[in-house]
Motif scaffolding. Sequence first.
Motif, short mmCIF file in Angstrom:
data_model
loop_
_atom_site.label_atom_id
_atom_site.label_comp_id
_atom_site.label_asym_id
_atom_site.label_seq_id
_atom_site.Cartn_x
_atom_site.Cartn_y
_atom_site.Cartn_z
N HIS A 383 -5.52 98.48 113.08
CA HIS A 383 -6.45 97.79 112.19
C HIS A 383 -5.76 96.58 111.57
N PRO A 384 -6.54 95.60 111.09
CA PRO A 384 -5.93 94.40 110.49
C PRO A 384 -4.99 94.78 109.35
N ARG A 385 -3.83 94.19 109.33
CA ARG A 385 -2.83 94.54 108.32
C ARG A 385 -3.27 94.16 106.92
N SER A 386 -4.18 93.21 106.82
CA SER A 386 -4.59 92.74 105.50
C SER A 386 -5.54 93.71 104.80
N VAL A 387 -6.02 94.72 105.52
CA VAL A 387 -7.00 95.66 104.97
C VAL A 387 -6.45 97.07 105.09
#
Length: 438
Positions: A383-387
Amino acid sequence: MARYLIVEGIDFGTSFTKVVLRDNNTPGSNAVVVTFPGHADGLLPSLVGIGRDCLTPPAALGESAKVPYLKMLAAHVANGEALDATHVRIPAALNALRRSRPDAEVVRELLAFYFAHVMAATEDFIRSRSPWRDFDFTPRSQSDFLIYQLAVPTGLLADDGATERLFRDAFIAAHELRQGMDATMQTATPTPLWAERVADVFTSDRAELESRFEWQCLLYPEAAAAVQTVFRSPNARDGFYMTMDVGAGTVDLNAFHRFTGHRQQTHAGNHPTRELKYCSAIVCPLGIQNLNDPHHAVRQRGELELMNELKSHLHCLYRRAQDYQDNLNLPPGRRPWDSASLFIFGGGSHHAGYRQAFSDGPDHCWIHQPKVHNLPSAQDLNHPRSVEFGRFAVAYGLSFFRPSLDQVRLPHELTPFRELYPETENEPPRQYGFNWED
């Protein structure tokens, strides 16, 4: 056996929609979060635009009037409530559509329009950016299968199934019409044309339509989907759990017991089975939008009032759970729910008030020293690291094929503890109760 059996788990959130893909035919492979045009974080706004007699998709809302909280509106109209009787402010452009057809049909069209774009964008993601770029999308292909599964905003026991029927119809219409959608989510569609297309889907024989979609466009209760995340995660452990999913519209509360059951003989050997006793669940309309609504479409509430109401729901959750897992007659710290893991997640989970209420609620129920933690990331999800992982928890749970999710035993299917183990007259209290040493 098919080469790929990809399940698309869709968490249609009040504010944002999240999608997770998993190949259920390849054990040990990672699931993947879908990213959307203009939304590389995987958080797609749950909005449809209306303007100039057209519907506009999420990536091209522009100056169109936005319809927020579509999930909440759908739940209201499914249960016979008129749109203008809900507590959500309705855009004037939406009111214009209501003059020609019933509210339920208007909402069905909006849902189908949104879901069709989610499906089209997901299929484009599979072709261009996923680990399964060789997926065979040929109609009626028997080599690869793509199954859509949607979490619906119902409790564990729906009243008469009205909410499920509305979402199911919109989901089926979206699947039938998805190939005509712009996968970049940029192209508007004339409202009369879209209404006609959706209506045409249901002019065919209903029994034939249901038969064709028996294993496609499947629904699952939203609250139970979050439990599946803990149940299915490869790094989850046996034990007692209480979870709080803080969304924009609702807070979903769960209490359950994950444990290793009897050993089961399979072709690969003798393996223990995982079992789940689903002790208690509550869905309450106390989400973060009540405190901070970016669309200014709902009445704001005082934080103290809201959190006190949430604590009362937590108290009720615990009391119901006690009916199925005895928590009495042992010293503090030794009772089963004293050792429960408390996990908080969802878009509103970073609001300090929710975290404090989650701690105070069990504490007031005499659970010994409750500690609230963020939901740990599942090791098998890219999953996106920012979330953080918690935002994708429901979609993760829905990425497992629906038949394998039926192992959940819901509260009404369990026998209360005291009915299983009645105490005879004049017998002293027995010191048992599903504790960690049992």
